[in-house]
Design a protein around this motif. Structure first.
Motif, short mmCIF file in Angstrom:
data_model
loop_
_atom_site.label_atom_id
_atom_site.label_comp_id
_atom_site.label_asym_id
_atom_site.label_seq_id
_atom_site.Cartn_x
_atom_site.Cartn_y
_atom_site.Cartn_z
N GLY A 51 0.81 -1.10 -0.05
CA GLY A 51 -0.18 0.02 -0.11
C GLY A 51 0.83 1.43 -0.02
O GLY A 51 0.73 1.95 -1.02
N GLU A 72 9.38 4.39 6.64
CA GLU A 72 9.45 2.80 6.78
C GLU A 72 10.54 2.38 7.71
O GLU A 72 11.47 2.78 7.62
CB GLU A 72 9.51 2.24 5.39
CG GLU A 72 9.61 0.74 5.30
CD GLU A 72 8.84 -0.25 5.97
OE1 GLU A 72 7.52 -0.15 5.88
OE2 GLU A 72 9.15 -1.09 6.74
N TYR A 77 11.84 -4.67 2.20
CA TYR A 77 10.52 -5.10 2.51
C TYR A 77 10.69 -6.74 2.02
O TYR A 77 11.02 -6.93 1.02
CB TYR A 77 9.51 -4.45 1.48
CG TYR A 77 8.38 -4.84 1.72
CD1 TYR A 77 7.67 -4.48 2.94
CD2 TYR A 77 7.62 -5.68 0.60
CE1 TYR A 77 6.08 -5.03 2.93
CE2 TYR A 77 6.12 -6.09 0.64
CZ TYR A 77 5.41 -5.88 1.85
OH TYR A 77 4.18 -6.17 2.07
N ALA A 115 7.34 5.30 12.87
CA ALA A 115 6.60 6.52 13.39
C ALA A 115 6.14 6.12 14.84
O ALA A 115 5.65 5.03 14.66
CB ALA A 115 5.69 6.58 12.26
N ARG A 198 -5.59 -10.75 7.56
CA ARG A 198 -4.70 -10.65 6.31
C ARG A 198 -4.91 -12.03 5.37
O ARG A 198 -4.74 -12.92 5.90
CB ARG A 198 -3.50 -10.49 6.65
CG ARG A 198 -2.21 -10.76 5.84
CD ARG A 198 -1.02 -10.38 6.25
NE ARG A 198 -0.84 -8.66 6.28
CZ ARG A 198 0.37 -8.17 6.52
NH1 ARG A 198 1.57 -8.93 6.81
NH2 ARG A 198 0.29 -7.04 6.42
N ASP A 327 -4.19 -3.27 4.55
CA ASP A 327 -4.75 -4.21 5.55
C ASP A 327 -5.17 -3.61 7.00
O ASP A 327 -6.13 -4.17 7.37
CB ASP A 327 -3.63 -5.12 5.95
CG ASP A 327 -3.25 -6.30 4.86
OD1 ASP A 327 -3.90 -6.27 4.02
OD2 ASP A 327 -2.39 -7.06 5.34
N ALA A 338 -2.58 -7.74 -0.91
CA ALA A 338 -1.80 -6.97 -1.69
C ALA A 338 -2.37 -6.32 -2.67
O ALA A 338 -2.07 -5.22 -3.20
CB ALA A 338 -0.41 -7.72 -1.83
N PHE A 339 -3.24 -7.00 -3.69
CA PHE A 339 -3.76 -6.60 -4.75
C PHE A 339 -4.65 -5.38 -4.20
O PHE A 339 -4.35 -4.29 -4.90
CB PHE A 339 -4.56 -7.79 -5.43
CG PHE A 339 -5.13 -7.42 -6.71
CD1 PHE A 339 -6.05 -6.26 -7.05
CD2 PHE A 339 -4.81 -8.29 -7.72
CE1 PHE A 339 -6.56 -6.27 -8.16
CE2 PHE A 339 -5.32 -8.30 -8.99
CZ PHE A 339 -6.14 -7.26 -9.32
C1 LIG Z 1 1.33 -16.09 3.80
C2 LIG Z 1 0.37 -14.98 3.00
C3 LIG Z 1 0.15 -15.05 1.67
C4 LIG Z 1 -0.42 -14.04 1.06
N1 LIG Z 1 -0.55 -14.05 -0.32
C5 LIG Z 1 -1.09 -13.09 -0.97
C6 LIG Z 1 -1.58 -13.22 -2.24
O1 LIG Z 1 -1.29 -14.20 -2.90
N2 LIG Z 1 -2.11 -11.98 -2.86
C7 LIG Z 1 -2.35 -10.93 -2.20
O2 LIG Z 1 -2.91 -10.04 -2.96
N3 LIG Z 1 -2.14 -10.82 -1.02
C8 LIG Z 1 -1.64 -11.97 -0.63
N4 LIG Z 1 -1.23 -11.66 1.13
C9 LIG Z 1 -1.78 -10.31 1.63
C10 LIG Z 1 -0.72 -9.31 1.80
O3 LIG Z 1 0.60 -9.67 2.22
C11 LIG Z 1 -1.06 -8.06 2.47
O4 LIG Z 1 -2.43 -7.86 2.12
C12 LIG Z 1 -0.49 -6.76 2.05
O5 LIG Z 1 0.81 -6.99 2.50
C13 LIG Z 1 -1.05 -5.59 2.90
O6 LIG Z 1 -0.35 -4.65 2.35
P1 LIG Z 1 -0.11 -3.16 3.50
O7 LIG Z 1 0.62 -2.27 2.56
O8 LIG Z 1 -1.37 -2.97 3.96
O9 LIG Z 1 0.66 -3.74 4.44
P2 LIG Z 1 2.17 -4.37 4.78
O10 LIG Z 1 2.60 -4.93 3.47
O11 LIG Z 1 2.18 -5.07 5.93
O12 LIG Z 1 3.11 -3.05 4.94
C14 LIG Z 1 3.19 -2.29 5.99
C15 LIG Z 1 4.61 -1.75 6.35
O13 LIG Z 1 4.38 -0.69 7.20
C16 LIG Z 1 5.54 -0.92 7.94
N5 LIG Z 1 5.12 -0.18 9.29
C17 LIG Z 1 4.32 -0.34 10.22
N6 LIG Z 1 4.25 0.37 11.25
C18 LIG Z 1 5.23 1.35 11.01
C19 LIG Z 1 5.53 2.44 11.74
N7 LIG Z 1 4.76 2.79 12.96
N8 LIG Z 1 6.74 3.14 11.30
C20 LIG Z 1 7.29 2.76 9.95
N9 LIG Z 1 6.93 1.74 9.38
C21 LIG Z 1 5.99 1.06 9.81
C22 LIG Z 1 5.98 -2.07 8.18
O14 LIG Z 1 7.19 -2.36 8.46
C23 LIG Z 1 5.55 -2.76 6.75
O15 LIG Z 1 6.54 -2.89 5.93
C24 LIG Z 1 -0.51 -12.80 1.71
C25 LIG Z 1 -0.50 -12.67 3.31
C26 LIG Z 1 0.28 -13.83 3.67
C27 LIG Z 1 0.56 -13.68 5.09
#
Ligand SMILES: Cc1cc2nc3c(=O)[nH]c(=O)nc-3n(C[C@H](O)[C@H](O)[C@H](O)COP(=O)(O)OP(=O)(O)OC[C@H]3O[C@@H](n4cnc5c(N)ncnc54)[C@H](O)[C@@H]3O)c2cc1C
Lengths: 432, 100
Positions: A51, A72, A77, A115, A198, A327, A338-339
């Motif tokens: 995201g 970050e 990542y 943060a 998730r 998420d 992730a999509f």
């Molecule tokens: C086993 C598994 C398989 C998956 N397979 C799929 C798939 O096939 N297709 C799909 O679409 N999705 C899949 N997902 C889901 C996907 O991983 C998540 O939905 C996605 O990562 C969400 O993105 P995000 O940016 O919301 O959060 P994240 O990717 O978790 O990113 C959040 C980031 O914020 C950072 N962060 C958090 N708090 C702070 C702070 N206070 N200060 C600085 N940095 C911070 C973290 O370090 C992290 O890098 C899968 C998940 C799992 C566990």
């Protein structure tokens, strides 16, 4: 709509040129005051996952003169999608790992810090490095936090014996190593928390790929899924694939069959359900989750533990000038994928740019497809299409659904290749 | 003016250079709708199906065929069913190449 059509550039041959010119067209339409406002805008994104990284990039493309800072905590990542292939020994961790160099080259300031507080009155974010960032608009994309202790006995210490592997990295490797070291004919337990969590199909993709590994290396082993839910994403397709490829190796116990785990005993390697208990040689716990802590510290989280948003603009309904994506949000029926996070990021960035340009956020249509591998080559998928009207997401009737039940092997393999190509394309858009 | 010139000069490289230089994005409904596409079909790189060089008319015909094929089971079939004629036309004219 009439206003907007003026913003569209004249037809040209390349779409990149079209996009470039239409942005310039907008620039010339804005009043000098508004231009100055968007040019000097300070935009902060917290969280550099699917995201946040996508959002920071989209903001720099939408508002090339604004200052965009991505906060970050990690220098690298590690992606969760496809990490189940790593668990099953089918993929190297290096293929999951991404850096932020490309974002820096595009003019994004990447601050590797945590943060620790958000002052929504003063519009500033505090970092553990001691610095403070002021913002005009803040996008929170912190992903999930595990709710340690919400499942009795499941603490960070317990997770060293019973990995979650629900945040990719060392935990993923730990689960993989435990499977490799499991005694012959042993039992794997996978406990699944109650929705929302998730990646709704993720635990069942993991069960499929782990069963595939066991079939190759430890064919008398058993895998039991202890589920706090009564049903799951793509259930019929998964269960048919399990019967076809893994015979009776996988047993799924839903909540109605006392599958709900209420206590984890890491010393005894035992999971207690409402009625019973099971001992495992390898135990994978997909634990209770909530929005990343910084969202809570910002006041953007409600009693559910997640962030309520206006679906059109992704603005927090609880705090001003803060948007939340990925998420951490309450975006049902959009799944935590992730999509979704990648796409919400682009839509949110456009809505933020519209707000800064004096335009109202505009409802649109979003879509999601989640692929899951059932064998190393074959995948099944679930799709949805969502309208973001009236500040809420709703399923567009007649659209979406899962792969056909009676599809050929060739169809399943094609979806397997599509999944791999999706991973390549989406990680490129976010990180490369 | 200088900004515009710099941008114009950088345009010939935009198509092939991946993450290096990204074209500015628009703020309109076309940009909002096509946000759903670029996660799989971004310009200039490997994608499930590359849209590079596809004519807008061909793209529109393909999207309509996906939507109208009641028996189609692919992810594109299932997603295309959620879009109106107008939305499909807008997506196609944004992502497809215009006829000269
Ligand atoms: C086993 C598994 C398989 C998956 N397979 C799929 C798939 O096939 N297709 C799909 O679409 N999705 C899949 N997902 C889901 C996907 O991983 C998540 O939905 C996605 O990562 C969400 O993105 P995000 O940016 O919301 O959060 P994240 O990717 O978790 O990113 C959040 C980031 O914020 C950072 N962060 C958090 N708090 C702070 C702070 N206070 N200060 C600085 N940095 C911070 C973290 O370090 C992290 O890098 C899968 C998940 C799992 C566990």
């Amino acid at each position: 709509m009439k206003e907007l059509s003026k913003l569209t550039s004249p037809p040209v041959s390349r779409r990149q040129l079209l996009a470039a010119l239409s942005a310039l067209g907008l620039g010339t339409l804005l009043s000098p005051a508004l231009r100055a406002q968007t040019a000097s805008a300070r935009l902060v994104v917290v969280g550099g996952g699917f995201g946040g990284a996508t959002a920071a990039r989209a903001l720099t493309r939408l508002l090339p003169e604004a200052s965009v800072t991505l906060v970050e905590v990690s220098r690298e990542y590690i992606a969760c999608p496809f990490s189940n292939l790593v668990v099953a020994g089918l993929r190297d961790m290096s293929a999951q790992t991404f850096q932020y160099r490309a974002l820096r080259r595009e003019g994004i300031t990447v601050a590797h810090a945590r943060a620790t507080a958000v002052d929504t009155a003063k519009r500033s974010v505090s970092l553990d490095s001691g610095s403070k960032l002021s913002y005009d608009r803040l996008i929170l994309a912190p992903g999930i936090d595990l709710r340690w202790g919400a499942l009795e006995g499941y603490t960070p210490r317990a997770a060293e014996r019973m990995p979650h592997a629900w945040k990719a990295g060392l935990q993923t490797m730990l689960l993989k190593e435990q499977l490799e070291g499991m005694p012959e004919g042993g039992t794997v337990l996978i406990s699944v928390t109650a929705a929302p969590f998730r990646c709704p199909p993720g635990p069942y993709e993991r069960a499929s790929l782990v069963a595939g590994y066991l079939k190759r290396r430890n064919p008398r082993a058993k895998l039991i899924i202890l589920d706090s839910n009564d049903g799951f994403s793509k259930q019929a397709l998964f269960q048919a694939a399990w019967r076809q490829h893994y015979g009776t190796m996988i047993e799924w116990r839903g909540a109605a069959d006392f599958g709900r785990v209420i206590r984890a005993d890491a010393n005894a390697m035992r999971l207690h359900t409402d009625f019973d208990s099971e001992v495992g040689d390898v135990i994978n716990v997909v634990p209770p989750q909530q929005a990343g802590k910084i969202a809570r510290l910002a006041g953007a989280v409600d009693a559910t533990g997640w962030c309520p948003i206006d679906a059109t603009s992704f603005a927090s309904t609880l705090v001003p000038n803060v948007h939340v994506i990925g998420d951490a949000t309450i975006a049902a029926p959009m799944p935590k994928s992730a999509f979704s996070a990648n796409q919400q990021a682009k839509v949110c960035a456009i809505q933020v740019a519209r707000l800064l340009s004096g335009l109202a956020p505009e409802p649109t249509t979003l879509a999601n497809t989640c692929y899951s591998y059932t064998t190393p080559e074959s995948a099944i998928s679930v799709s949805g299409v969502y309208a973001s009207t009236n500040g809420q997401f709703s399923n567009v009737p007649g659209a979406g659904g899962v792969s056909p039940a009676d599809a050929s092997l060739e169809f399943r393999r094609r979806e397997g290749r599509q999944a791999a190509d999706w991973f390549t394309a989406v990680t490129r858009e976010a990180f490369l | 003016m200088r900004y515009r010139l710099a941008l114009a000069l950088s345009l010939p490289w935009l198509a092939g250079c991946g993450g290096l230089v990204q074209a500015p994005m628009a703020l309109d409904q076309a940009a909002l709708l096509t946000a759903s596409c670029s996660g799989c079909h971004a310009a200039g790189g490997r994608a499930i199906v590359s849209l590079d060089g596809m004519a807008a008319s061909e793209l529109e015909a393909k999207l309509l065929a996906y939507r109208n094929d009641a028996d189609g089971g692919s992810a594109m079939h299932r997603m295309a069913r959620g879009y109106s004629d107008e939305q499909i036309a807008l997506i196609a004219s944004t992502l497809g190449e215009r006829a000269e």
